[in-house]
Enzyme design. Structure first.
Site, mmCIF file in Angstrom:
data_model
loop_
_atom_site.group_PDB
_atom_site.id
_atom_site.type_symbol
_atom_site.label_atom_id
_atom_site.label_comp_id
_atom_site.label_asym_id
_atom_site.label_seq_id
_atom_site.Cartn_x
_atom_site.Cartn_y
_atom_site.Cartn_z
ATOM 1 N N SER A 1 0.840 -1.199 0.000
ATOM 2 C CA SER A 1 0.000 0.000 0.000
ATOM 3 C C SER A 1 0.875 1.249 0.000
ATOM 4 O O SER A 1 1.640 1.486 0.932
ATOM 5 C CB SER A 1 -0.919 0.005 1.224
ATOM 6 O OG SER A 1 -1.831 -1.073 1.164
ATOM 7 N N CYS B 1 -18.082 -11.198 1.415
ATOM 8 C CA CYS B 1 -17.122 -10.388 0.656
ATOM 9 C C CYS B 1 -16.305 -9.566 1.647
ATOM 10 O O CYS B 1 -16.761 -9.292 2.765
ATOM 11 C CB CYS B 1 -17.883 -9.470 -0.312
ATOM 12 S SG CYS B 1 -16.905 -8.166 -1.096
ATOM 13 N N ASP B 2 -15.139 -9.157 1.218
ATOM 14 C CA ASP B 2 -14.270 -8.303 2.022
ATOM 15 C C ASP B 2 -14.971 -7.019 2.454
ATOM 16 O O ASP B 2 -14.742 -6.500 3.547
ATOM 17 C CB ASP B 2 -13.026 -7.982 1.182
ATOM 18 C CG ASP B 2 -12.032 -7.095 1.896
ATOM 19 O OD1 ASP B 2 -11.961 -7.171 3.130
ATOM 20 O OD2 ASP B 2 -11.317 -6.341 1.222
ATOM 21 N N CYS C 1 -19.032 -2.005 -7.961
ATOM 22 C CA CYS C 1 -19.224 -2.763 -6.722
ATOM 23 C C CYS C 1 -20.555 -2.408 -6.073
ATOM 24 O O CYS C 1 -20.883 -1.228 -5.911
ATOM 25 C CB CYS C 1 -18.090 -2.464 -5.756
ATOM 26 S SG CYS C 1 -18.235 -3.371 -4.192
ATOM 27 N N CYS D 1 -20.678 6.394 -10.816
ATOM 28 C CA CYS D 1 -21.202 6.265 -12.175
ATOM 29 C C CYS D 1 -20.610 7.297 -13.136
ATOM 30 O O CYS D 1 -20.138 6.951 -14.228
ATOM 31 C CB CYS D 1 -22.726 6.373 -12.161
ATOM 32 S SG CYS D 1 -23.476 6.395 -13.801
#
Length: 411
Positions: free
Chosen positions: A129, A297-298, A352, A371
């Site tokens: 990271s 999910c994460d 997502c 979007c």
């Protein structure tokens, strides 16, 4: 006998340190997940759970397929090298000659020569990271005491390069860094980074229901909420990606690999490999927490998305459960009409579900917050993606697009 192998391809990411971390990054969505385990203060994976994870994951994978282990957090280095030496030994014990890979996401602070020698020896792929130059990185990525971390991460990068560890850099794009795309990109290139992924930071402040669970950030859902001050603006995220793409295609094709571009190209040519949020459905990538709990999910580690526990159920039971099947299919089923008629649908697929908390043009819920940015980016790419696809189809490298007579960057 219980079914061992799920019906379709899947992935299980482990969080052996839970939400425990040695940093206090302002925008992190996972640090606060410790509130979900307040009654059980031990947040590190024990030996029994590690062995159950390795054994069940290998057993659930088709014999011909690679078993891809992914270690994340929190900060996975907090468990120490001995934990991962045991993990590799267990993989050899239960793998029976299978092809096994390991990837590892870290902030890099604890990496040293011993760590990097181990990672190189066992061919770990490391995700580091790093948000860019010091003034950008240090704005949000700080220690528990609020001190900057950039020098520590650059030290880790140097060590990874010294030991020839395979690595990529994960860049969180926030409200500040989105306005400086080339400063971020060029800094990474100058540091010798070849593989980069840009991750948009989007979080909302918790509503009353979520706050009662001790969480400060909003759970996924279709309810609009107040954005955090560090969340990237949609249009700026789109412009960020376009600026980097235009820069990359003029000089770095075949040299620097930006995953956001790789995913777009995969979708454009109909190849596998695009990331889950740009696929029609999801639900095949679950996570296992430090105690064996498995979540959808994460980004959905909340009580209502818990599928079970590795000690009580098989992976197949959980990932093929009606609950998880519905979770994955809803990614497409709940697309609003605006998305279904959009000319970049097959590049975007609604993004997502975590970020689908806006209303579309007709007032219906389910529009992705990003979007406008996705539209800007995905509408810009097709002429260039087509040119690269044509080059490859004729046996030429995609990098030939950098020749002046093939490249005309839109203004």
């Amino acid at each position: 006998m219980l079914q061992q192998v799920p019906t379709r391809a899947f992935h299980v990411m482990a969080k052996p340190s839970g939400s425990d971390c040695n940093l206090n990054c302002d925008y992190c969505f996972y640090l606060e997940k410790q509130s979900l385990y307040r009654e059980k203060p031990v947040t590190h994976m024990d030996d029994d759970t590690l062995e159950a994870y390795v054994r069940h994951y290998i057993a659930a994978s088709e014999p011909q397929n690679e078993v891809a282990f992914t270690w994340q957090g929190g900060e996975p280095t907090l468990l120490g090298l001995a934990f991962y030496r045991r993990a590799v030994a267990l993989q050899a014990k239960y793998g029976a000659g299978r092809k096994i890979s390991n990837s590892f996401q870290t902030n890099g602070v604890l990496l040293d020569d011993e760590w990097c020698a181990f990672l190189a020896e066992h061919h770990f792929l490391v995700g580091l990271s790093l948000d860019g130059p010091p003034e950008i990185h240090n704005q949000y990525r700080v220690t528990k005491g609020g001190r900057p971390t950039h020098k520590l991460v650059m030290r880790a990068l140097t060590l990874l390069q010294k030991h020839h560890v395979d690595y990529n850099v994960l860049v969180c794009v926030n409200r500040t860094s989105a306005q400086q795309p080339l400063q971020v990109y060029d800094f990474l290139c100058d540091a010798g980074v070849e593989f980069i992924q840009f991750i948009p930071v989007v979080e909302r402040l918790a509503d009353e229901t979520t706050a009662r669970d001790g969480l400060k950030l909003h759970a996924p859902g279709d309810i609009q909420g107040e954005l955090t001050e560090w969340s990237v603006r949609p249009e700026e995220f789109g412009e960020f990606l376009v600026a980097i793409f235009d820069h990359w295609i003029k000089r770095d094709v075949g040299k620097i690999f930006v995953m956001n571009i790789e995913w777009a190209f995969a979708n454009f040519v109909g190849a596998p490999g695009a990331v889950c949020h740009h696929q029609p459905t999801c639900g095949r990538s679950v996570i296992v927490e430090h105690n064996g709990d498995v979540y959808a999910c994460d980004h959905y580690v909340y009580p209502q998305y818990r599928l079970g526990n590795m000690h009580q159920q098989t992976i197949a039971e959980m990932i093929d459960s009606p609950q998880q099947q519905a979770f994955g299919e809803d990614k497409f089923k709940q697309l609003p009409a605006q998305c279904r008629s959009c000319n970049v649908l097959k590049a975007c697929w609604g993004g997502c579900p975590k970020h689908r908390f806006m209303l579309d043009a007709s007032g219906k819920p389910g529009l992705n917050y990003l979007c406008a940015g996705y539209q800007r980016y995905f509408r810009h790419l097709p002429p260039y993606l087509k040119a690269m696809a044509d080059l490859l189809a004729h046996g030429r490298p995609a990098s030939d697009i950098m020749h002046a007579h093939l490249l005309v960057v839109s203004k």
